[in-house]
Design an enzyme around this catalytic site. Structure first.
Site, PDB file in Angstrom:
ATOM      1  N   GLY A  47       0.835  -1.195   0.000  1.00  0.00           N
ATOM      2  CA  GLY A  47       0.000   0.000   0.000  1.00  0.00           C
ATOM      3  C   GLY A  47       0.868   1.241   0.000  1.00  0.00           C
ATOM      4  O   GLY A  47       2.006   1.203   0.481  1.00  0.00           O
ATOM      5  N   GLN A  52       3.002   9.997   1.171  1.00  0.00           N
ATOM      6  CA  GLN A  52       4.296   9.286   1.195  1.00  0.00           C
ATOM      7  C   GLN A  52       5.157   9.625  -0.017  1.00  0.00           C
ATOM      8  O   GLN A  52       6.357   9.340  -0.024  1.00  0.00           O
ATOM      9  CB  GLN A  52       4.075   7.768   1.246  1.00  0.00           C
ATOM     10  CG  GLN A  52       3.446   7.297   2.547  1.00  0.00           C
ATOM     11  CD  GLN A  52       3.324   5.802   2.575  1.00  0.00           C
ATOM     12  OE1 GLN A  52       2.345   5.237   2.104  1.00  0.00           O
ATOM     13  NE2 GLN A  52       4.326   5.123   3.120  1.00  0.00           N
ATOM     14  N   CYS A  92       5.932  -0.034   7.301  1.00  0.00           N
ATOM     15  CA  CYS A  92       5.547   1.086   6.431  1.00  0.00           C
ATOM     16  C   CYS A  92       6.759   1.496   5.599  1.00  0.00           C
ATOM     17  O   CYS A  92       7.872   1.567   6.141  1.00  0.00           O
ATOM     18  CB  CYS A  92       5.076   2.258   7.294  1.00  0.00           C
ATOM     19  SG  CYS A  92       4.590   3.707   6.349  1.00  0.00           S
ATOM     20  N   LEU A  93       6.532   1.764   4.318  1.00  0.00           N
ATOM     21  CA  LEU A  93       7.644   2.161   3.454  1.00  0.00           C
ATOM     22  C   LEU A  93       8.282   3.474   3.911  1.00  0.00           C
ATOM     23  O   LEU A  93       9.429   3.753   3.589  1.00  0.00           O
ATOM     24  CB  LEU A  93       7.161   2.289   1.992  1.00  0.00           C
ATOM     25  CG  LEU A  93       6.703   0.985   1.329  1.00  0.00           C
ATOM     26  CD1 LEU A  93       6.117   1.260  -0.051  1.00  0.00           C
ATOM     27  CD2 LEU A  93       7.848  -0.017   1.240  1.00  0.00           C
ATOM     28  N   HIS A 134      -4.484   1.347   7.578  1.00  0.00           N
ATOM     29  CA  HIS A 134      -3.130   1.916   7.651  1.00  0.00           C
ATOM     30  C   HIS A 134      -2.985   3.069   6.649  1.00  0.00           C
ATOM     31  O   HIS A 134      -2.499   4.146   6.992  1.00  0.00           O
ATOM     32  CB  HIS A 134      -2.113   0.796   7.361  1.00  0.00           C
ATOM     33  CG  HIS A 134      -0.691   1.248   7.279  1.00  0.00           C
ATOM     34  ND1 HIS A 134       0.283   0.832   8.165  1.00  0.00           N
ATOM     35  CD2 HIS A 134      -0.048   2.078   6.413  1.00  0.00           C
ATOM     36  CE1 HIS A 134       1.436   1.396   7.850  1.00  0.00           C
ATOM     37  NE2 HIS A 134       1.269   2.152   6.784  1.00  0.00           N
ATOM     38  N   GLU A 135      -3.435   2.829   5.413  1.00  0.00           N
ATOM     39  CA  GLU A 135      -3.278   3.858   4.371  1.00  0.00           C
ATOM     40  C   GLU A 135      -4.186   5.060   4.646  1.00  0.00           C
ATOM     41  O   GLU A 135      -3.792   6.207   4.414  1.00  0.00           O
ATOM     42  CB  GLU A 135      -3.564   3.270   2.982  1.00  0.00           C
ATOM     43  CG  GLU A 135      -2.660   2.115   2.569  1.00  0.00           C
ATOM     44  CD  GLU A 135      -1.176   2.389   2.741  1.00  0.00           C
ATOM     45  OE1 GLU A 135      -0.744   3.554   2.629  1.00  0.00           O
ATOM     46  OE2 GLU A 135      -0.435   1.433   3.018  1.00  0.00           O
ATOM     47  N   HIS A 138      -2.668   7.448   6.953  1.00  0.00           N
ATOM     48  CA  HIS A 138      -1.698   8.358   6.315  1.00  0.00           C
ATOM     49  C   HIS A 138      -2.379   9.652   5.854  1.00  0.00           C
ATOM     50  O   HIS A 138      -1.792  10.729   5.904  1.00  0.00           O
ATOM     51  CB  HIS A 138      -1.060   7.689   5.096  1.00  0.00           C
ATOM     52  CG  HIS A 138       0.131   6.824   5.400  1.00  0.00           C
ATOM     53  ND1 HIS A 138       1.294   7.306   5.950  1.00  0.00           N
ATOM     54  CD2 HIS A 138       0.348   5.498   5.211  1.00  0.00           C
ATOM     55  CE1 HIS A 138       2.176   6.316   6.092  1.00  0.00           C
ATOM     56  NE2 HIS A 138       1.615   5.201   5.644  1.00  0.00           N
TER      57      HIS A 138
HETATM   58 NI    NI Z   1       2.512   3.334   5.614  1.00  0.00          NI
END
Ligand code: NI
Length: 155
Positions: A47, A52, A92-93, A134-135, A138
């Site tokens: 995701g 991000q 998380c990236l 989660h997304e 963000h």
């Molecule tokens: Ni994330």
């Protein structure tokens, strides 16, 4: 398409509350969606949210690699129903090499727009439900490390 730079925790844009998309006809929106998907796949993520990659707008891409869904694009998403409760590990990236347990709803229904501006609805459970939550966090400027218990570092 292009690989975008993934912002890391500590970057201001990750703390911003994201604005909704209003111009669904914009070529820039289609380009962003395509670039975000490519960037997510390249980074082996499941995701990615627009902040991000430095854009404080309500755009998310998800691919949890199940048989059913493939690439999911969520624009202006809102969770309209949630049920159950599960604790599982997240990463998380934007927070490389850090993992932690986060409590999430086990099943969520999300209302959103697709890239053509059509209103849609989908329900997911398990990993997909977790990833959606989660997304969407963000888009509110929240990272999983703000919610996680027992963070740990792993290569
Ligand atoms: Ni994330």
């Amino acid at each position: 398409m292009a690989i975008l730079d993934i912002k890391k925790a500590g970057t201001l844009v990750l703390k911003e509350k994201c604005e909704p998309v209003t111009d669904f006809g914009a070529p820039a929106l289609r380009r962003l969606l395509d670039d975000m998907a490519e960037t997510m796949y390249k980074a082996n993520g499941i995701g990615l949210a627009a902040p991000q990659v430095g854009k404080a707008i309500q755009v998310v891409v998800i691919d949890v690699d199940d048989d059913k869904h493939g690439l999911i694009e969520l624009i202006n998403p809102k969770i309209i129903r949630k049920s159950g409760c599960e604790v599982d590990t997240e990463g998380c990236l934007s927070v490389p090499e850090i993992f932690g347990d986060v409590e999430r709803a086990a099943k969520v229904t999300v209302e959103y727009y697709n890239r053509r501006g059509k209103k849609q609805k989908m329900t997911g459970n398990g990993l997909l439900a977790r990833c959606i939550q989660h997304e969407l966090d963000h888009l509110e400027g929240t990272l999983f490390i703000d919610k996680a218990t027992s963070l740990r570092k792993e290569k």
